[in-house]
Design an enzyme around this catalytic site. Structure first.
Site, PDB file in Angstrom:
ATOM      1  N   ILE A  13       0.848  -1.211   0.000  1.00 43.94           N
ATOM      2  CA  ILE A  13       0.000   0.000   0.000  1.00 43.94           C
ATOM      3  C   ILE A  13       0.880   1.257   0.000  1.00 43.94           C
ATOM      4  N   ASN A  33      12.344  -1.508   6.763  1.00 38.00           N
ATOM      5  CA  ASN A  33      13.416  -2.475   7.059  1.00 38.00           C
ATOM      6  C   ASN A  33      13.383  -3.665   6.102  1.00 38.00           C
ATOM      7  N   ASP A  59      15.091  -0.072  10.727  1.00 42.87           N
ATOM      8  CA  ASP A  59      13.913  -0.356  11.551  1.00 42.87           C
ATOM      9  C   ASP A  59      13.362   0.921  12.150  1.00 42.87           C
ATOM     10  N   PHE A  81       2.578   3.116   7.676  1.00 39.48           N
ATOM     11  CA  PHE A  81       2.153   1.811   7.147  1.00 39.48           C
ATOM     12  C   PHE A  81       2.891   0.665   7.829  1.00 39.48           C
ATOM     13  N   LYS A  85       1.653  -8.003   9.240  1.00 35.28           N
ATOM     14  CA  LYS A  85       0.221  -7.979   8.915  1.00 35.28           C
ATOM     15  C   LYS A  85      -0.428  -9.340   8.664  1.00 35.28           C
ATOM     16  N   SER A 125      -7.405  -0.958  10.401  1.00 35.66           N
ATOM     17  CA  SER A 125      -8.055  -2.032   9.648  1.00 35.66           C
ATOM     18  C   SER A 125      -9.492  -2.221  10.108  1.00 35.66           C
ATOM     19  N   TYR A 150      -2.783  -9.725  15.581  1.00 34.55           N
ATOM     20  CA  TYR A 150      -2.652  -8.651  14.591  1.00 34.55           C
ATOM     21  C   TYR A 150      -3.771  -7.630  14.775  1.00 34.55           C
ATOM     22  N   LYS A 154      -3.761  -3.484  16.059  1.00 30.65           N
ATOM     23  CA  LYS A 154      -4.379  -2.296  15.436  1.00 30.65           C
ATOM     24  C   LYS A 154      -5.291  -1.588  16.444  1.00 30.65           C
ATOM     25  N   ASN A 200      -4.684 -14.538   1.386  1.00 31.42           N
ATOM     26  CA  ASN A 200      -5.808 -13.687   0.987  1.00 31.42           C
ATOM     27  C   ASN A 200      -6.312 -14.069  -0.394  1.00 31.42           C
ATOM     28  N   ARG A 232     -17.340  -9.395   1.130  1.00 30.17           N
ATOM     29  CA  ARG A 232     -16.369  -8.422   1.647  1.00 30.17           C
ATOM     30  C   ARG A 232     -16.460  -7.141   0.825  1.00 30.17           C
ATOM     31  N   GLY A 296     -13.062 -18.743  11.652  1.00 27.40           N
ATOM     32  CA  GLY A 296     -12.946 -17.327  11.989  1.00 27.40           C
ATOM     33  C   GLY A 296     -13.523 -16.368  10.952  1.00 27.40           C
TER      34      GLY A 296
HETATM   35  P1  NAD Z   1       3.301  -4.677   3.518  1.00 27.60           P
HETATM   36  O1  NAD Z   1       3.810  -5.788   4.358  1.00 27.60           O
HETATM   37  O2  NAD Z   1       3.417  -4.782   2.054  1.00 27.60           O
HETATM   38  O3  NAD Z   1       3.960  -3.285   3.992  1.00 27.60           O
HETATM   39  C1  NAD Z   1       4.369  -3.054   5.308  1.00 27.60           C
HETATM   40  C2  NAD Z   1       5.819  -2.612   5.260  1.00 27.60           C
HETATM   41  O4  NAD Z   1       6.291  -2.342   6.588  1.00 27.60           O
HETATM   42  C3  NAD Z   1       6.741  -3.676   4.671  1.00 27.60           C
HETATM   43  O5  NAD Z   1       7.437  -3.113   3.578  1.00 27.60           O
HETATM   44  C4  NAD Z   1       7.697  -4.037   5.820  1.00 27.60           C
HETATM   45  O6  NAD Z   1       8.978  -4.355   5.353  1.00 27.60           O
HETATM   46  C5  NAD Z   1       7.646  -2.773   6.677  1.00 27.60           C
HETATM   47  N1  NAD Z   1       7.939  -2.949   8.108  1.00 27.60           N
HETATM   48  C6  NAD Z   1       7.364  -3.800   8.991  1.00 27.60           C
HETATM   49  N2  NAD Z   1       7.860  -3.607  10.218  1.00 27.60           N
HETATM   50  C7  NAD Z   1       8.775  -2.612  10.122  1.00 27.60           C
HETATM   51  C8  NAD Z   1       9.625  -1.951  11.057  1.00 27.60           C
HETATM   52  N3  NAD Z   1       9.652  -2.294  12.355  1.00 27.60           N
HETATM   53  N4  NAD Z   1      10.443  -0.966  10.610  1.00 27.60           N
HETATM   54  C9  NAD Z   1      10.433  -0.608   9.296  1.00 27.60           C
HETATM   55  N5  NAD Z   1       9.646  -1.181   8.376  1.00 27.60           N
HETATM   56  C10 NAD Z   1       8.820  -2.170   8.788  1.00 27.60           C
HETATM   57  O7  NAD Z   1       1.767  -4.447   3.942  1.00 27.60           O
HETATM   58  P2  NAD Z   1       0.647  -3.553   3.270  1.00 27.60           P
HETATM   59  O8  NAD Z   1      -0.385  -4.472   2.723  1.00 27.60           O
HETATM   60  O9  NAD Z   1       1.260  -2.521   2.407  1.00 27.60           O
HETATM   61  O10 NAD Z   1       0.017  -2.888   4.562  1.00 27.60           O
HETATM   62  C11 NAD Z   1       0.412  -1.620   5.028  1.00 27.60           C
HETATM   63  C12 NAD Z   1      -0.289  -1.353   6.347  1.00 27.60           C
HETATM   64  O11 NAD Z   1      -1.702  -1.455   6.152  1.00 27.60           O
HETATM   65  C13 NAD Z   1       0.050  -2.367   7.439  1.00 27.60           C
HETATM   66  O12 NAD Z   1       0.139  -1.690   8.677  1.00 27.60           O
HETATM   67  C14 NAD Z   1      -1.143  -3.298   7.444  1.00 27.60           C
HETATM   68  O13 NAD Z   1      -1.341  -3.892   8.698  1.00 27.60           O
HETATM   69  C15 NAD Z   1      -2.277  -2.345   7.092  1.00 27.60           C
HETATM   70  N6  NAD Z   1      -3.432  -3.013   6.486  1.00 27.60           N
HETATM   71  C16 NAD Z   1      -3.250  -3.787   5.376  1.00 27.60           C
HETATM   72  C17 NAD Z   1      -4.346  -4.443   4.825  1.00 27.60           C
HETATM   73  C18 NAD Z   1      -4.180  -5.334   3.614  1.00 27.60           C
HETATM   74  O14 NAD Z   1      -5.074  -6.135   3.327  1.00 27.60           O
HETATM   75  N7  NAD Z   1      -3.104  -5.230   2.861  1.00 27.60           N
HETATM   76  C19 NAD Z   1      -5.618  -4.322   5.393  1.00 27.60           C
HETATM   77  C20 NAD Z   1      -5.765  -3.510   6.517  1.00 27.60           C
HETATM   78  C21 NAD Z   1      -4.658  -2.850   7.060  1.00 27.60           C
HETATM   79  N1  UFG Z   2     -11.133 -16.969   0.581  1.00 26.33           N
HETATM   80  C1  UFG Z   2     -11.348 -18.122  -0.161  1.00 26.33           C
HETATM   81  N2  UFG Z   2     -10.261 -18.784  -0.629  1.00 26.33           N
HETATM   82  C2  UFG Z   2      -8.984 -18.381  -0.403  1.00 26.33           C
HETATM   83  C3  UFG Z   2      -8.783 -17.186   0.344  1.00 26.33           C
HETATM   84  C4  UFG Z   2      -9.883 -16.512   0.829  1.00 26.33           C
HETATM   85  O1  UFG Z   2     -12.493 -18.536  -0.372  1.00 26.33           O
HETATM   86  O2  UFG Z   2      -8.035 -19.050  -0.846  1.00 26.33           O
HETATM   87  C5  UFG Z   2     -12.310 -16.223   1.078  1.00 26.33           C
HETATM   88  C6  UFG Z   2     -12.319 -16.098   2.588  1.00 26.33           C
HETATM   89  O3  UFG Z   2     -12.924 -17.238   3.170  1.00 26.33           O
HETATM   90  C7  UFG Z   2     -13.121 -14.828   2.765  1.00 26.33           C
HETATM   91  C8  UFG Z   2     -12.799 -13.993   1.525  1.00 26.33           C
HETATM   92  O4  UFG Z   2     -12.258 -14.899   0.588  1.00 26.33           O
HETATM   93  O5  UFG Z   2     -14.468 -15.144   2.749  1.00 26.33           O
HETATM   94  C9  UFG Z   2     -11.800 -12.877   1.781  1.00 26.33           C
HETATM   95  O6  UFG Z   2     -10.682 -13.447   2.433  1.00 26.33           O
HETATM   96  P1  UFG Z   2      -9.308 -12.651   2.621  1.00 26.33           P
HETATM   97  O7  UFG Z   2      -8.380 -13.548   3.382  1.00 26.33           O
HETATM   98  O8  UFG Z   2      -8.843 -12.116   1.321  1.00 26.33           O
HETATM   99  O9  UFG Z   2      -9.746 -11.392   3.477  1.00 26.33           O
HETATM  100  P2  UFG Z   2     -10.389 -11.301   4.937  1.00 26.33           P
HETATM  101  O10 UFG Z   2     -11.617 -10.478   4.787  1.00 26.33           O
HETATM  102  O11 UFG Z   2     -10.523 -12.618   5.584  1.00 26.33           O
HETATM  103  O12 UFG Z   2      -9.223 -10.558   5.719  1.00 26.33           O
HETATM  104  C10 UFG Z   2      -9.081  -9.187   5.591  1.00 26.33           C
HETATM  105  C11 UFG Z   2      -7.629  -8.725   5.728  1.00 26.33           C
HETATM  106  C12 UFG Z   2      -7.124  -8.894   7.134  1.00 26.33           C
HETATM  107  C13 UFG Z   2      -8.098  -8.353   8.128  1.00 26.33           C
HETATM  108  C14 UFG Z   2      -9.462  -8.967   7.901  1.00 26.33           C
HETATM  109  C15 UFG Z   2     -10.522  -8.474   8.846  1.00 26.33           C
HETATM  110  O13 UFG Z   2      -6.798  -9.443   4.840  1.00 26.33           O
HETATM  111  O14 UFG Z   2      -5.920  -8.170   7.253  1.00 26.33           O
HETATM  112  O15 UFG Z   2      -9.880  -8.636   6.570  1.00 26.33           O
HETATM  113  O16 UFG Z   2     -10.785  -7.126   8.617  1.00 26.33           O
HETATM  114  F1  UFG Z   2      -7.686  -8.646   9.393  1.00 26.33           F
END
Ligand code: NAD
Ligand code: UFG
Length: 337
Positions: A13, A33, A59, A81, A85, A125, A150, A154, A200, A232, A296
């Site tokens: 992101i 990092n 870090d 960010f 995760k 999140s 996790y 948050k 995911n 979703r 879950g």
């Molecule tokens: P990502 O893992 O691609 O990016 C997170 C980055 O943080 C990584 O590049 C990692 O190397 C860096 N990082 C982790 N710990 C660190 C530290 N201590 N010091 C420096 N760098 C560090 O994940 P993303 O999907 O881009 O998510 C970004 C943020 O959004 C995260 O906080 C995640 O929890 C949150 N988020 C993501 C999703 C999703 O589905 N992708 C959904 C809800 C919230």
């Molecule tokens: N799913 C499948 N097959 C797969 C993977 C997922 O059927 O191989 C389904 C899951 O059962 C769910 C839907 O696709 O019904 C979405 O699943 P994801 O794992 O993509 O996403 P979630 O909604 O479960 O999880 C997301 C974020 C998490 C966050 C969570 C709750 O990835 O970071 O929402 O907000 F914690």
């Protein structure tokens, strides 16, 4: 022109947000990092945008490094960010998750205050909402009862930020509660390509589509939903990136705020609908089979997107087909490398 520090900016992101900020005339500086990303992503953004992005590899818990970043760059805001995760990994590595996610936030806020940087956008999140709520998540609803460390990290960071905004009124913060970010930049040069077997849905579909995985397992087709599969709120990562620019703009105009804002499309899409959209957008058949429910999983949740629209003027523009087309395009390019 303003300069924004992106913690975790080489990640999925963060790298897309770097593009949106540059497109809107801002400068970016990154600290990461590389625990879950590679330097290449930020180099790809530099090439795409014809820009120079200072990247500090280290870090976030390294106070001296943060001091140096704030000394060497005039930073107007931080978008935080950085964090671990993976939902399932956090269940068996809780110490690592709490230590990384909480400590890094504490160090970051302390260093921001010390260096007079007072605007913060945090990646929260939808997982912070109590699962017992109605499926349409509204910001004022109860949070907590999280299902994994996790999610609790948050939840706790949100509380830390609220407490800090109360204690240090110069601090303004927006906590963006993301729903389900998917897709990639249409150029295909940045996107999400997790190591190993993805957890995911969209990354899994992407790997099935390029033949890296054999078929998709759809977890449950007996939920009380429109077609029996879970619903979703998927949001294109470029729309999500734009939401950060809007949040930053809001902080430039509003002092002393502390807000939680949902970032989603406001619409629920079932797993089956996403699969069908992927097939249509990419003119292909996706092999899948129905499998037992995943522990879950909630049947349905989606964002109420009113606050984002009213306060930030934010709405999503990209369709589910856009998400599917851009995700596949990225995966095909990543496969060739
Ligand atoms: P990502 O893992 O691609 O990016 C997170 C980055 O943080 C990584 O590049 C990692 O190397 C860096 N990082 C982790 N710990 C660190 C530290 N201590 N010091 C420096 N760098 C560090 O994940 P993303 O999907 O881009 O998510 C970004 C943020 O959004 C995260 O906080 C995640 O929890 C949150 N988020 C993501 C999703 C999703 O589905 N992708 C959904 C809800 C919230
Ligand atoms: N799913 C499948 N097959 C797969 C993977 C997922 O059927 O191989 C389904 C899951 O059962 C769910 C839907 O696709 O019904 C979405 O699943 P994801 O794992 O993509 O996403 P979630 O909604 O479960 O999880 C997301 C974020 C998490 C966050 C969570 C709750 O990835 O970071 O929402 O907000 F914690």
């Amino acid at each position: 022109m303003s300069r924004v520090l992106l913690t975790g900016g080489t990640g999925y992101i963060g790298s897309h947000t770097a593009v949106s900020l540059l497109e809107n005339g801002h400068d970016v500086v990154v600290i990461d990092n590389l625990v879950n990303s590679r330097e290449d992503s930020i180099r790809a953004v530099e090439k795409l945008m014809n820009a120079k992005i200072p990247l500090y590899i280290g870090d976030l818990r390294d106070e001296e490094l943060l001091e140096r970043i704030f000394r060497e760059n005039e930073i107007d805001a931080v978008i935080h960010f950085a964090g671990l995760k993976a939902v399932s990994e956090s269940v068996y590595k809780p110490l690592e998750y709490y230590q990384n996610n909480l400590d890094s936030t504490l160090v970051l806020i302390r260093e921001m205050l010390k260096n007079g940087v007072t605007r913060l956008v945090f990646s929260s999140s939808a997982t912070v909402y109590d699962p017992a709520n109605d499926p349409e998540r509204v910001e004022g609803m109860p949070t907590g009862n999280c299902t994994c460390p996790y999610g609790w990290s948050k939840f706790m960071i949100e509380q830390i930020i609220r407490d800090c905004c109360h204690a240090y009124p110069q601090l303004s913060a927006i906590m963006l509660r993301y729903f389900n970010p998917v897709g990639a930049h249409p150029s295909g040069v940045i996107g999400e390509n997790p190591q190993g077997i993805p957890n995911n849905l969209m990354p899994y579909i992407q790997q099935v589509a390029v033949g890296k995985l054999d078929h998709l397992n759809i977890f449950g087709n007996d939920y009380e939903t429109k077609d029996g599969t879970c619903v979703r709120d998927y949001i294109h990562v470029c729309d999500l990136a734009d939401a950060h620019v809007k949040a930053f703009d809001y902080l430039l105009k509003n002092d002393s705020c502390c807000l939680e804002i949902n970032i989603g499309s406001g619409h629920g899409v079932s797993v089956m609908e996403l699969v069908t959209a992927f097939e249509k957008a990419n003119d292909m058949k996706l092999p899948y089979q129905f499998a037992p429910r995943r522990a879950g999983d909630l049947p349905i949740f989606f964002a109420n997107a009113d606050r984002a629209r009213e306060l930030l003027g934010f709405e999503t523009h990209r369709s589910v087909e856009d998400m599917c087309r851009d995700a596949f395009n990225y995966q095909q390019k990543a496969q060739k490398q």
